[in-house]
Scaffold this motif. Structure first.
Motif, PDB file in Angstrom:
ATOM      1  N   LEU A 131       0.857  -1.184   0.000  1.00 27.02           N
ATOM      2  CA  LEU A 131       0.000   0.000   0.000  1.00 27.02           C
ATOM      3  C   LEU A 131       0.891   1.230   0.000  1.00 27.02           C
ATOM      4  CD1 LEU A 131      -2.797  -0.764   2.644  1.00 27.02           C
ATOM      5  CD2 LEU A 131      -3.108  -0.533   0.180  1.00 27.02           C
ATOM      6  N   ARG A 132       0.367   2.311  -0.536  1.00 29.78           N
ATOM      7  CA  ARG A 132       1.079   3.586  -0.502  1.00 29.78           C
ATOM      8  C   ARG A 132       0.189   4.633   0.156  1.00 29.78           C
ATOM      9  NH1 ARG A 132       2.577   7.959  -5.140  1.00 29.78           N
ATOM     10  NH2 ARG A 132       4.641   8.600  -4.386  1.00 29.78           N
ATOM     11  N   LEU A 133       0.644   5.146   1.278  1.00 30.37           N
ATOM     12  CA  LEU A 133      -0.076   6.195   1.971  1.00 30.37           C
ATOM     13  C   LEU A 133       0.429   7.559   1.505  1.00 30.37           C
ATOM     14  CD1 LEU A 133      -0.100   4.832   5.634  1.00 30.37           C
ATOM     15  CD2 LEU A 133      -1.676   4.327   3.756  1.00 30.37           C
ATOM     16  N   SER A 134      -0.490   8.502   1.442  1.00 29.31           N
ATOM     17  CA  SER A 134      -0.137   9.875   1.104  1.00 29.31           C
ATOM     18  C   SER A 134      -0.694  10.802   2.172  1.00 29.31           C
ATOM     19  CB  SER A 134      -0.723  10.276  -0.253  1.00 29.31           C
ATOM     20  OG  SER A 134      -0.235   9.468  -1.283  1.00 29.31           O
ATOM     21  N   CYS A 135      -0.020  11.897   2.393  1.00 28.07           N
ATOM     22  CA  CYS A 135      -0.491  12.901   3.343  1.00 28.07           C
ATOM     23  C   CYS A 135      -0.178  14.275   2.770  1.00 28.07           C
ATOM     24  CB  CYS A 135       0.182  12.720   4.693  1.00 28.07           C
ATOM     25  SG  CYS A 135      -0.208  13.999   5.894  1.00 28.07           S
ATOM     26  N   ALA A 136      -1.231  15.004   2.449  1.00 27.80           N
ATOM     27  CA  ALA A 136      -1.079  16.316   1.839  1.00 27.80           C
ATOM     28  C   ALA A 136      -1.368  17.412   2.864  1.00 27.80           C
ATOM     29  CB  ALA A 136      -2.027  16.452   0.652  1.00 27.80           C
ATOM     30  N   ALA A 137      -0.475  18.371   2.938  1.00 28.82           N
ATOM     31  CA  ALA A 137      -0.639  19.494   3.853  1.00 28.82           C
ATOM     32  C   ALA A 137      -1.168  20.701   3.096  1.00 28.82           C
ATOM     33  CB  ALA A 137       0.688  19.828   4.508  1.00 28.82           C
ATOM     34  N   SER A 138      -2.039  21.454   3.752  1.00 29.14           N
ATOM     35  CA  SER A 138      -2.575  22.678   3.157  1.00 29.14           C
ATOM     36  C   SER A 138      -2.804  23.705   4.256  1.00 29.14           C
ATOM     37  CB  SER A 138      -3.884  22.383   2.425  1.00 29.14           C
ATOM     38  OG  SER A 138      -4.866  21.898   3.330  1.00 29.14           O
ATOM     39  N   GLY A 139      -3.086  24.919   3.826  1.00 34.09           N
ATOM     40  CA  GLY A 139      -3.334  25.982   4.794  1.00 34.09           C
ATOM     41  C   GLY A 139      -2.178  26.954   4.845  1.00 34.09           C
ATOM     42  N   ASN A 140      -1.840  27.387   6.037  1.00 36.34           N
ATOM     43  CA  ASN A 140      -0.814  28.395   6.249  1.00 36.34           C
ATOM     44  C   ASN A 140       0.572  27.753   6.279  1.00 36.34           C
ATOM     45  OD1 ASN A 140       0.257  30.917   6.693  1.00 36.34           O
ATOM     46  ND2 ASN A 140      -0.060  30.850   8.909  1.00 36.34           N
ATOM     47  N   ILE A 141       1.051  27.387   5.094  1.00 29.84           N
ATOM     48  CA  ILE A 141       2.326  26.675   4.972  1.00 29.84           C
ATOM     49  C   ILE A 141       3.387  27.604   4.424  1.00 29.84           C
ATOM     50  CG2 ILE A 141       3.533  24.813   3.789  1.00 29.84           C
ATOM     51  CD1 ILE A 141       0.844  23.337   3.723  1.00 29.84           C
ATOM     52  N   PHE A 142       4.525  27.656   5.121  1.00 26.44           N
ATOM     53  CA  PHE A 142       5.608  28.470   4.600  1.00 26.44           C
ATOM     54  C   PHE A 142       6.973  27.904   4.906  1.00 26.44           C
ATOM     55  CE2 PHE A 142       3.662  30.296   8.394  1.00 26.44           C
ATOM     56  CZ  PHE A 142       4.700  30.278   9.305  1.00 26.44           C
ATOM     57  N   SER A 143       7.091  26.965   5.860  1.00 29.66           N
ATOM     58  CA  SER A 143       8.407  26.405   6.176  1.00 29.66           C
ATOM     59  C   SER A 143       8.242  25.074   6.912  1.00 29.66           C
ATOM     60  CB  SER A 143       9.199  27.382   7.044  1.00 29.66           C
ATOM     61  OG  SER A 143      10.480  26.859   7.333  1.00 29.66           O
ATOM     62  N   ILE A 144       7.929  24.030   6.145  1.00 29.64           N
ATOM     63  CA  ILE A 144       7.714  22.723   6.756  1.00 29.64           C
ATOM     64  C   ILE A 144       9.043  22.086   7.113  1.00 29.64           C
ATOM     65  CG2 ILE A 144       6.815  20.404   6.423  1.00 29.64           C
ATOM     66  CD1 ILE A 144       4.712  21.558   4.594  1.00 29.64           C
ATOM     67  N   GLY A 145       9.123  21.561   8.308  1.00 25.90           N
ATOM     68  CA  GLY A 145      10.317  20.855   8.747  1.00 25.90           C
ATOM     69  C   GLY A 145      10.160  19.366   8.537  1.00 25.90           C
ATOM     70  N   THR A 146      10.322  18.624   9.620  1.00 30.79           N
ATOM     71  CA  THR A 146      10.219  17.171   9.543  1.00 30.79           C
ATOM     72  C   THR A 146       8.776  16.730   9.309  1.00 30.79           C
ATOM     73  OG1 THR A 146      12.137  16.851  10.968  1.00 30.79           O
ATOM     74  CG2 THR A 146      10.583  15.036  10.832  1.00 30.79           C
ATOM     75  N   MET A 147       8.629  15.715   8.475  1.00 31.02           N
ATOM     76  CA  MET A 147       7.335  15.082   8.249  1.00 31.02           C
ATOM     77  C   MET A 147       7.476  13.608   8.629  1.00 31.02           C
ATOM     78  SD  MET A 147       6.350  16.810   4.578  1.00 31.02           S
ATOM     79  CE  MET A 147       4.562  16.719   4.765  1.00 31.02           C
ATOM     80  N   GLY A 148       6.389  13.017   9.071  1.00 30.02           N
ATOM     81  CA  GLY A 148       6.516  11.628   9.506  1.00 30.02           C
ATOM     82  C   GLY A 148       5.202  10.900   9.575  1.00 30.02           C
ATOM     83  N   TRP A 149       5.338   9.609   9.838  1.00 30.00           N
ATOM     84  CA  TRP A 149       4.179   8.727  10.007  1.00 30.00           C
ATOM     85  C   TRP A 149       4.311   8.009  11.352  1.00 30.00           C
ATOM     86  CZ3 TRP A 149       0.087   8.571   6.712  1.00 30.00           C
ATOM     87  CH2 TRP A 149       0.267   9.125   5.443  1.00 30.00           C
TER      88      TRP A 149
END
Length: 115
Positions: free
Chosen positions: A18-36
């Motif tokens: 399976l392939r999971l996806s996670c999309a971020a939206s909104g007030n985004i300007f400097s995303i650091g670490t992302m994780g599950w």
């Protein structure tokens, strides 16, 4: 505010992918670490994998060699490719990201692996 929406969960047979996806939206300007992360009922939430803004990755021992985390910074999206799935991988998976010291979480997506 930042919103995270996961997709890609579902039912799969043991040994499948399976392939999971996670999309971020909104007030985004400097995303650091992302994780599950994942959490089974009655158990503590555990890290599955994380990836820094520079692309460095960390995996839980239980998924090392089977799961691959990646991110598309242009799309503000993090992915989790899950191969060789096992029944014990059955759990709700949630994505997270940090931005300027603030942590954000998605609602989670259920992954069920049948034996």
């Amino acid at each position: 505010q930042v919103q995270l929406v996961e997709s890609g969960g579902g039912l799969v047979q043991a040994g499948g992918s399976l392939r999971l996806s996670c999309a971020a939206s909104g007030n985004i300007f400097s995303i650091g670490t992302m994780g599950w992360y994942r959490q089974a009922p009655g158990k503590r939430r555990e890290l599955v994998a994380r990836i820094t803004s520079g692309g460095r990755t960390v995996y839980a021992d239980s998924v090392q060699g089977r799961f691959t985390i990646s991110r598309d910074n242009a799309k503000n999206t993090v992915y989790l490719q899950m191969n060789s799935l096992k029944p014990e991988d059955t759990v709700v998976y949630s994505c997270t990201l940090t931005q300027l010291g603030q942590e954000y979480w998605g609602q989670g997506t259920q992954v069920t692996v049948s034996s």
